[in-house]
Scaffold this motif. Sequence first.
Motif, PDB file in Angstrom:
ATOM      1  N   ARG A 194     -40.681   7.300  16.575  1.00 19.32           N
ATOM      2  CA  ARG A 194     -38.958   6.913  17.525  1.00 19.32           C
ATOM      3  C   ARG A 194     -39.004   5.537  18.256  1.00 19.32           C
ATOM      4  O   ARG A 194     -37.756   4.871  18.483  1.00 19.32           O
ATOM      5  N   CYS A 195     -40.759   5.641  19.269  1.00 18.71           N
ATOM      6  CA  CYS A 195     -40.400   4.427  20.127  1.00 18.71           C
ATOM      7  C   CYS A 195     -39.851   2.781  19.271  1.00 18.71           C
ATOM      8  O   CYS A 195     -39.767   2.031  19.453  1.00 18.71           O
ATOM      9  N   VAL A 196     -41.262   2.897  18.291  1.00 21.25           N
ATOM     10  CA  VAL A 196     -41.030   1.909  17.272  1.00 21.25           C
ATOM     11  C   VAL A 196     -39.730   1.436  16.824  1.00 21.25           C
ATOM     12  O   VAL A 196     -39.317   0.636  16.534  1.00 21.25           O
ATOM     13  N   CYS A 197     -39.361   2.444  16.404  1.00 25.54           N
ATOM     14  CA  CYS A 197     -38.250   2.620  15.574  1.00 25.54           C
ATOM     15  C   CYS A 197     -36.454   1.770  16.543  1.00 25.54           C
ATOM     16  O   CYS A 197     -36.034   0.985  15.852  1.00 25.54           O
ATOM     17  N   GLY A 198     -37.070   2.656  17.632  1.00 24.28           N
ATOM     18  CA  GLY A 198     -36.097   2.116  18.626  1.00 24.28           C
ATOM     19  C   GLY A 198     -36.563  -0.051  19.015  1.00 24.28           C
ATOM     20  O   GLY A 198     -34.980  -0.500  18.881  1.00 24.28           O
ATOM     21  N   ILE A 199     -37.073   0.388  19.286  1.00 21.81           N
ATOM     22  CA  ILE A 199     -37.519  -1.189  19.650  1.00 21.81           C
ATOM     23  C   ILE A 199     -37.644  -2.133  18.549  1.00 21.81           C
ATOM     24  O   ILE A 199     -36.612  -3.181  18.351  1.00 21.81           O
ATOM     25  N   ILE A 200     -37.954  -1.841  17.129  1.00 21.79           N
ATOM     26  CA  ILE A 200     -37.195  -2.701  16.374  1.00 21.79           C
ATOM     27  C   ILE A 200     -35.563  -2.550  15.666  1.00 21.79           C
ATOM     28  O   ILE A 200     -34.741  -3.817  16.018  1.00 21.79           O
ATOM     29  N   ALA A 201     -35.198  -1.753  16.380  1.00 15.62           N
ATOM     30  CA  ALA A 201     -33.515  -1.791  16.198  1.00 15.62           C
ATOM     31  C   ALA A 201     -32.987  -2.570  17.095  1.00 15.62           C
ATOM     32  O   ALA A 201     -31.903  -3.634  17.253  1.00 15.62           O
ATOM     33  N   LEU A 202     -33.529  -2.535  18.582  1.00 18.44           N
ATOM     34  CA  LEU A 202     -32.947  -3.203  19.323  1.00 18.44           C
ATOM     35  C   LEU A 202     -33.721  -5.001  19.211  1.00 18.44           C
ATOM     36  O   LEU A 202     -32.306  -5.699  19.071  1.00 18.44           O
ATOM     37  N   ILE A 203     -34.418  -5.441  18.228  1.00 16.58           N
ATOM     38  CA  ILE A 203     -35.269  -6.382  17.993  1.00 16.58           C
ATOM     39  C   ILE A 203     -33.961  -7.321  17.105  1.00 16.58           C
ATOM     40  O   ILE A 203     -33.353  -8.262  16.741  1.00 16.58           O
ATOM     41  N   PHE A 204     -33.744  -5.845  16.076  1.00 15.07           N
ATOM     42  CA  PHE A 204     -32.470  -6.523  15.168  1.00 15.07           C
ATOM     43  C   PHE A 204     -31.066  -6.408  15.794  1.00 15.07           C
ATOM     44  O   PHE A 204     -30.697  -7.379  15.099  1.00 15.07           O
ATOM     45  N   ASN A 205     -30.581  -5.950  16.137  1.00 18.19           N
ATOM     46  CA  ASN A 205     -29.639  -6.135  16.871  1.00 18.19           C
ATOM     47  C   ASN A 205     -29.081  -7.220  17.857  1.00 18.19           C
ATOM     48  O   ASN A 205     -28.320  -7.541  17.685  1.00 18.19           O
ATOM     49  N   LEU A 206     -30.264  -7.703  18.794  1.00 16.24           N
ATOM     50  CA  LEU A 206     -29.883  -8.909  19.679  1.00 16.24           C
ATOM     51  C   LEU A 206     -30.411  -9.895  18.106  1.00 16.24           C
ATOM     52  O   LEU A 206     -29.608 -11.059  18.446  1.00 16.24           O
ATOM     53  N   ALA A 207     -30.693 -10.311  16.960  1.00 16.73           N
ATOM     54  CA  ALA A 207     -31.237 -10.854  16.349  1.00 16.73           C
ATOM     55  C   ALA A 207     -29.612 -11.002  15.368  1.00 16.73           C
ATOM     56  O   ALA A 207     -29.555 -12.393  15.374  1.00 16.73           O
ATOM     57  N   TRP A 208     -28.991  -9.959  15.462  1.00 11.01           N
ATOM     58  CA  TRP A 208     -28.541  -9.865  14.221  1.00 11.01           C
ATOM     59  C   TRP A 208     -26.644 -10.343  15.299  1.00 11.01           C
ATOM     60  O   TRP A 208     -26.152 -11.228  15.039  1.00 11.01           O
ATOM     61  N   LEU A 209     -27.052  -9.940  16.761  1.00 15.54           N
ATOM     62  CA  LEU A 209     -25.776 -10.878  17.249  1.00 15.54           C
ATOM     63  C   LEU A 209     -25.731 -12.100  17.793  1.00 15.54           C
ATOM     64  O   LEU A 209     -25.703 -12.956  17.652  1.00 15.54           O
ATOM     65  N   ILE A 210     -26.695 -13.117  18.269  1.00 15.32           N
ATOM     66  CA  ILE A 210     -27.184 -14.011  18.402  1.00 15.32           C
ATOM     67  C   ILE A 210     -26.353 -14.744  16.925  1.00 15.32           C
ATOM     68  O   ILE A 210     -25.997 -15.529  17.179  1.00 15.32           O
ATOM     69  N   CYS A 211     -26.895 -13.808  15.456  1.00 16.72           N
ATOM     70  CA  CYS A 211     -27.009 -14.753  14.171  1.00 16.72           C
ATOM     71  C   CYS A 211     -25.166 -14.826  14.294  1.00 16.72           C
ATOM     72  O   CYS A 211     -24.341 -15.844  13.989  1.00 16.72           O
ATOM     73  N   GLY A 212     -24.502 -14.086  14.470  1.00 23.13           N
ATOM     74  CA  GLY A 212     -23.423 -13.581  14.781  1.00 23.13           C
ATOM     75  C   GLY A 212     -22.203 -14.576  15.762  1.00 23.13           C
ATOM     76  O   GLY A 212     -20.966 -15.378  15.715  1.00 23.13           O
ATOM     77  N   SER A 213     -23.144 -14.770  16.904  1.00 25.63           N
ATOM     78  CA  SER A 213     -22.330 -15.991  17.963  1.00 25.63           C
ATOM     79  C   SER A 213     -22.522 -16.915  17.578  1.00 25.63           C
ATOM     80  O   SER A 213     -21.345 -17.346  17.729  1.00 25.63           O
ATOM     81  N   LEU A 214     -24.083 -17.704  16.482  1.00 24.86           N
ATOM     82  CA  LEU A 214     -23.720 -18.561  16.106  1.00 24.86           C
ATOM     83  C   LEU A 214     -22.326 -19.434  14.471  1.00 24.86           C
ATOM     84  O   LEU A 214     -23.025 -20.294  14.260  1.00 24.86           O
TER      85      LEU A 214
END
Length: 179
Positions: free
Chosen positions: A86-106
């Motif tokens: 669950r912790c690993v999935c949470g970290i992956i979700a956090l990294i994915f959401n941050l990366a996707w948010l940066i892409c959306g911003s760009l």
Amino acid sequence: MGKGKRGDGLAICGAACICCCTVVIVLSLLGLGIAKTAMGVIHLYDCPLQDKVPIWLIVSGIAPIFFGGSASKQDENGEESPSTVRCVCGIIALIFNLAWLICGSLWVYPTYGTVNKDDFVACIGNATTSCSQDCYMPTLTFAFAMVTLDWIFFVLWFIIIMCSIQASCCRSRGGARYA
């Protein structure tokens, strides 16, 4: 006889208020996710200037629902059961959401800026020279608002997590608090 402590009513009222606020926030975020997905799907081909804007809306609407299972769960005793998976999935979700948010911003911010320039001329009808591909403005404006709102939520969430970590560290040191 039958009387509780003096602050019991206030504690119950506070707990009820927190529960209600939590339900409203969760339902609002779920509604925003559905709205993002719907806008992206309906206007998937309506932004030739930057065709990734509707795709960003779709994925950013679905991803929180997909990663929602990584939240901590309680065992039969009511204790939170930490799980490595669950912790690993949470970290992956956090990294994915941050990366996707940066892409959306760009993708969203420059496109929104281009369309709102005074010298922007959309290729409409027979106009094919000195013009640029357009983007459906309600979708682009919605995406602009959602990227901005997602950044606000991300920063607030980050602050809450950091405060929780600090409080946890203070408790583990025996309650000593350093200023």
